[in-house]
Design a protein around this motif. Sequence first.
Motif, mmCIF file in Angstrom:
data_model
loop_
_atom_site.group_PDB
_atom_site.id
_atom_site.type_symbol
_atom_site.label_atom_id
_atom_site.label_comp_id
_atom_site.label_asym_id
_atom_site.label_seq_id
_atom_site.Cartn_x
_atom_site.Cartn_y
_atom_site.Cartn_z
ATOM 1 N N SER A 35 -45.430 60.886 109.669
ATOM 2 C CA SER A 35 -44.894 60.474 111.221
ATOM 3 C C SER A 35 -44.518 59.080 111.375
ATOM 4 O O SER A 35 -44.762 58.406 110.410
ATOM 5 N N LYS A 153 -45.224 62.133 124.128
ATOM 6 C CA LYS A 153 -43.675 62.228 124.376
ATOM 7 C C LYS A 153 -43.087 61.489 123.230
ATOM 8 O O LYS A 153 -41.996 61.805 122.522
ATOM 9 N N LEU A 156 -43.318 62.357 119.742
ATOM 10 C CA LEU A 156 -42.345 63.907 119.638
ATOM 11 C C LEU A 156 -41.019 63.702 119.116
ATOM 12 O O LEU A 156 -40.567 64.224 118.519
ATOM 13 N N ILE A 157 -40.383 62.690 120.075
ATOM 14 C CA ILE A 157 -39.199 62.392 120.107
ATOM 15 C C ILE A 157 -38.724 62.038 118.429
ATOM 16 O O ILE A 157 -37.830 62.391 117.820
ATOM 17 N N ASN A 159 -40.418 61.870 115.738
ATOM 18 C CA ASN A 159 -40.975 62.838 114.646
ATOM 19 C C ASN A 159 -39.992 63.794 114.716
ATOM 20 O O ASN A 159 -39.861 64.335 113.588
ATOM 21 N N SER A 160 -39.393 64.445 115.680
ATOM 22 C CA SER A 160 -38.450 65.511 115.814
ATOM 23 C C SER A 160 -37.109 65.004 115.001
ATOM 24 O O SER A 160 -36.419 65.930 114.296
ATOM 25 N N ILE A 163 -37.791 65.087 111.162
ATOM 26 C CA ILE A 163 -37.635 66.486 110.755
ATOM 27 C C ILE A 163 -36.335 67.117 110.923
ATOM 28 O O ILE A 163 -36.136 67.649 109.788
ATOM 29 N N ALA A 164 -35.486 66.812 111.723
ATOM 30 C CA ALA A 164 -34.166 67.130 111.879
ATOM 31 C C ALA A 164 -33.419 66.577 110.552
ATOM 32 O O ALA A 164 -32.816 67.200 109.714
ATOM 33 N N LEU A 179 -43.161 69.424 108.786
ATOM 34 C CA LEU A 179 -43.953 69.866 110.224
ATOM 35 C C LEU A 179 -45.474 70.343 109.834
ATOM 36 O O LEU A 179 -46.107 69.750 110.643
ATOM 37 N N TYR A 183 -48.346 68.332 111.841
ATOM 38 C CA TYR A 183 -49.629 68.838 112.197
ATOM 39 C C TYR A 183 -50.867 68.819 111.704
ATOM 40 O O TYR A 183 -51.846 68.526 112.501
#
Length: 281
Positions: A35, A153, A156-157, A159-160, A163-164, A179, A183
């Motif tokens: 992460s 928040k 999350l941004i 890390n998203s 992942i993408a 992911l 987690y």
Amino acid sequence: MFLFEAKRILIVIFGAFLNAVSLNLFLIGANVYASGFTGTSQLLSSVFIDFFGIGISTGVILLILNIPVAILGWYKVGRGFTVYSFISVIFTTTFLTIIPVEQWSQDIILNAVFGGVLGGIGVGMTLKWGASTGGLDIIAMVLSRMKDQPIGKYFLIINSIIIALAGIIYEPENALYTLVALYVSTRVIDAIHTRHEKVTAMIVTRKADELQQAIHDTMVRGITILPARGAYSKVDKNMLYLVITRYELYDLERIVSEIDPNAFTNVVETAGIFGFFRRND
């Protein structure tokens, strides 16, 4: 104090070692990403090697990314926190250079789980002792002080995005396994540090004014001071009631122990708040 600081530095170094083990022995070889800035450094290192033929290690990229963030943290978060966080980054880079990149298991699920567990332990220990692994932790703290938004928040941004990109540039399965690792590491960090983004502290003390001033010198948080009285001693006291983020918990513990070692502090989980969270000057 010297022994305490020495122990703190050793724990930060050990946390950096666990992060490096997590990356070099489990995640990097399996193309599973961690992460925050660590995962960003992994991804950039892979892109440089696979698409440009330039061999730049994850540790070197991590160090470069953290230099401007460390400068930001020095002025906006606190010098002590930033120094220990940069120590963590330096030793993580060193261990990433020393430890060879190997894949202990061909099972990508095992790599994701064990890499997530070891990385989570390293980050959780570092956070618990008032430092961070740098990068996104410092940025999230700065943003949380500027705006009343959950720190999660911002995690999350970014890390998203990791992942993408992992799914687009490489195999889509890599995004799913990333992911899983994220987690697992998040659950471990929460178990070691604290489960909620915000916690409520109730401090019963005879030095309310001194504590209030020391807290406001360190963090921008509203405080409610209530009258209190000891049931056994019948001594009049005050109770400071405040809500803080989990990243500020170490600072609060340090302040209370320095100003009033005899104070009674109760810290409870906070599921949500309404109204003002920051102090309004």
